[in-house]
Design a protein around this motif. Structure first.
Motif, PDB file in Angstrom:
ATOM      1  N   ALA A  60     -47.348  -4.983 -47.295  1.00 56.27           N
ATOM      2  CA  ALA A  60     -46.417  -3.849 -47.326  1.00 56.27           C
ATOM      3  C   ALA A  60     -45.013  -4.322 -47.679  1.00 56.27           C
ATOM      4  N   TYR A  61     -44.602  -5.462 -47.131  1.00 55.36           N
ATOM      5  CA  TYR A  61     -43.264  -5.968 -47.439  1.00 55.36           C
ATOM      6  C   TYR A  61     -43.166  -6.475 -48.874  1.00 55.36           C
ATOM      7  N   LEU A  62     -44.271  -6.997 -49.412  1.00 53.16           N
ATOM      8  CA  LEU A  62     -44.283  -7.368 -50.832  1.00 53.16           C
ATOM      9  C   LEU A  62     -44.130  -6.126 -51.712  1.00 53.16           C
ATOM     10  N   LEU A  63     -44.792  -5.038 -51.339  1.00 53.21           N
ATOM     11  CA  LEU A  63     -44.642  -3.795 -52.098  1.00 53.21           C
ATOM     12  C   LEU A  63     -43.204  -3.290 -52.038  1.00 53.21           C
ATOM     13  N   LEU A  64     -42.609  -3.353 -50.864  1.00 46.51           N
ATOM     14  CA  LEU A  64     -41.213  -2.919 -50.743  1.00 46.51           C
ATOM     15  C   LEU A  64     -40.299  -3.790 -51.606  1.00 46.51           C
ATOM     16  N   ALA A  65     -40.560  -5.081 -51.630  1.00 45.15           N
ATOM     17  CA  ALA A  65     -39.720  -6.017 -52.381  1.00 45.15           C
ATOM     18  C   ALA A  65     -39.894  -5.891 -53.887  1.00 45.15           C
ATOM     19  N   THR A  66     -40.936  -5.201 -54.319  1.00 45.50           N
ATOM     20  CA  THR A  66     -41.184  -5.062 -55.753  1.00 45.50           C
ATOM     21  C   THR A  66     -41.107  -3.599 -56.188  1.00 45.50           C
ATOM     22  N   GLN A  67     -41.972  -2.770 -55.648  1.00 42.02           N
ATOM     23  CA  GLN A  67     -42.057  -1.379 -56.084  1.00 42.02           C
ATOM     24  C   GLN A  67     -40.880  -0.524 -55.614  1.00 42.02           C
ATOM     25  N   ARG A  69     -37.721  -1.988 -54.736  1.00 39.68           N
ATOM     26  CA  ARG A  69     -36.587  -2.911 -54.648  1.00 39.68           C
ATOM     27  C   ARG A  69     -35.248  -2.242 -54.886  1.00 39.68           C
ATOM     28  N   ASP A  70     -35.207  -1.164 -55.688  1.00 41.83           N
ATOM     29  CA  ASP A  70     -33.935  -0.496 -55.957  1.00 41.83           C
ATOM     30  C   ASP A  70     -33.399   0.253 -54.735  1.00 41.83           C
ATOM     31  N   SER A  71     -34.266   0.508 -53.761  1.00 42.56           N
ATOM     32  CA  SER A  71     -33.827   1.220 -52.570  1.00 42.56           C
ATOM     33  C   SER A  71     -33.950   0.363 -51.310  1.00 42.56           C
ATOM     34  N   CYS A  72     -34.083  -0.951 -51.491  1.00 39.55           N
ATOM     35  CA  CYS A  72     -34.146  -1.901 -50.376  1.00 39.55           C
ATOM     36  C   CYS A  72     -33.108  -3.000 -50.609  1.00 39.55           C
ATOM     37  N   ALA A  73     -32.809  -3.747 -49.565  1.00 43.73           N
ATOM     38  CA  ALA A  73     -31.880  -4.869 -49.699  1.00 43.73           C
ATOM     39  C   ALA A  73     -32.240  -5.955 -48.692  1.00 43.73           C
ATOM     40  N   VAL A  74     -31.964  -7.189 -49.076  1.00 42.62           N
ATOM     41  CA  VAL A  74     -32.069  -8.315 -48.165  1.00 42.62           C
ATOM     42  C   VAL A  74     -30.698  -8.983 -48.065  1.00 42.62           C
ATOM     43  N   ALA A  75     -30.484  -9.634 -46.941  1.00 44.52           N
ATOM     44  CA  ALA A  75     -29.295 -10.470 -46.760  1.00 44.52           C
ATOM     45  C   ALA A  75     -29.801 -11.883 -46.520  1.00 44.52           C
ATOM     46  N   ILE A  82     -33.744 -15.387 -45.295  1.00 44.82           N
ATOM     47  CA  ILE A  82     -33.533 -13.955 -45.107  1.00 44.82           C
ATOM     48  C   ILE A  82     -33.150 -13.696 -43.660  1.00 44.82           C
ATOM     49  N   VAL A  83     -31.958 -13.133 -43.467  1.00 47.82           N
ATOM     50  CA  VAL A  83     -31.445 -12.850 -42.121  1.00 47.82           C
ATOM     51  C   VAL A  83     -31.228 -11.357 -41.900  1.00 47.82           C
ATOM     52  N   GLY A  84     -31.437 -10.537 -42.929  1.00 48.16           N
ATOM     53  CA  GLY A  84     -31.300  -9.095 -42.799  1.00 48.16           C
ATOM     54  C   GLY A  84     -32.119  -8.387 -43.856  1.00 48.16           C
ATOM     55  N   PHE A  85     -32.527  -7.170 -43.534  1.00 50.15           N
ATOM     56  CA  PHE A  85     -33.375  -6.401 -44.440  1.00 50.15           C
ATOM     57  C   PHE A  85     -33.228  -4.921 -44.136  1.00 50.15           C
ATOM     58  N   VAL A  86     -33.181  -4.122 -45.178  1.00 47.40           N
ATOM     59  CA  VAL A  86     -33.247  -2.665 -45.026  1.00 47.40           C
ATOM     60  C   VAL A  86     -34.218  -2.147 -46.074  1.00 47.40           C
ATOM     61  N   SER A  87     -35.070  -1.193 -45.653  1.00 44.89           N
ATOM     62  CA  SER A  87     -36.010  -0.582 -46.583  1.00 44.89           C
ATOM     63  C   SER A  87     -35.923   0.927 -46.479  1.00 44.89           C
ATOM     64  N   GLY A  88     -36.221   1.570 -47.577  1.00 52.95           N
ATOM     65  CA  GLY A  88     -36.224   3.025 -47.614  1.00 52.95           C
ATOM     66  C   GLY A  88     -36.522   3.497 -49.015  1.00 52.95           C
TER      67      GLY A  88
END
Length: 191
Positions: A60-67, A69-75, A82-88
């Motif tokens: 699921a996190y791989l899908l978020l990071a690819t499909q 990605r324009d609405s997610c971010a990592v820090a 990786i010390v931060g993440f937001v998905s949506g």
């Protein structure tokens, strides 16, 4: 069929000011950027280390990071960790609304305002220019998430509303109820 392999830039190489959308902090900088396939496992490990967040599969996190990605971010820190993440995602039935699925901040980055900065980094992307509402679900006892959303509403000078969305029964009887929390409408120049 010819398939060309596209080169991927490693997370450590992406954690540079020239690639990051934003840089947070001075003494120990954190870099905010769109995720990529190399980030999936790191996101999974971060979320596992951030209870009470529900942990989804690494897939699921791989899908978020690819499909998504324009609405997610990592820090990441300078080492690429990786010390931060937001998905949506932007809701297909309400294109003026971004639904925030998860926000996670690792122990090393807590107290830096990173959660707010991650959300704002996504909300100010050109892809979300038509979004004027932010939604999420929060359990009644998740003080950190309630605090984040109240601060965002105050900062953006926008109303915050909530109501029960999923009951304990709907969630199988083993999960606290989830309240739908909505900020907006807001103006992008206030973010």
């Amino acid at each position: 069929m010819n398939v060309s392999a596209q080169p991927f830039t490693t997370s450590a190489d992406l954690a540079r000011p020239s690639v990051a959308d934003a840089v947070v902090g001075k003494s120990a900088p954190l870099f905010i950027r769109k995720p990529n396939p190399d980030d999936g496992w790191g996101i999974y490990e971060l979320v596992k280390a951030c209870p009470p967040l529900d942990v989804n599969s690494a897939y699921a996190y791989l899908l978020l990071a690819t499909q998504f990605r324009d609405s997610c971010a990592v820090a990441t820190n300078e080492e690429g960790e990786i010390v931060g993440f937001v998905s949506g995602y932007v809701k297909s039935n309400a294109p003026d609304t971004y639904f925030l699925w998860q926000v996670a901040v690792g122990e090393k980055a807590r107290g830096t305002g990173l959660a707010r900065r991650l959300v704002e980094a996504v909300m100010t992307r050109p892809e979300l220019a038509e979004v004027h509402h932010l939604e999420t679900t929060i359990t009644p006892d998740n003080d950190a998430s309630w605090g984040l959303f109240k601060r965002l509403a105050d900062r953006w000078q926008a109303p915050l509303n909530s109501r029960e969305y999923f009951s304990t029964d709907q969630l199988g009887g083993e999960h606290d109820p989830e309240n739908l929390v909505r900020i907006g409408p807001f103006q992008h120049d206030r973010i």
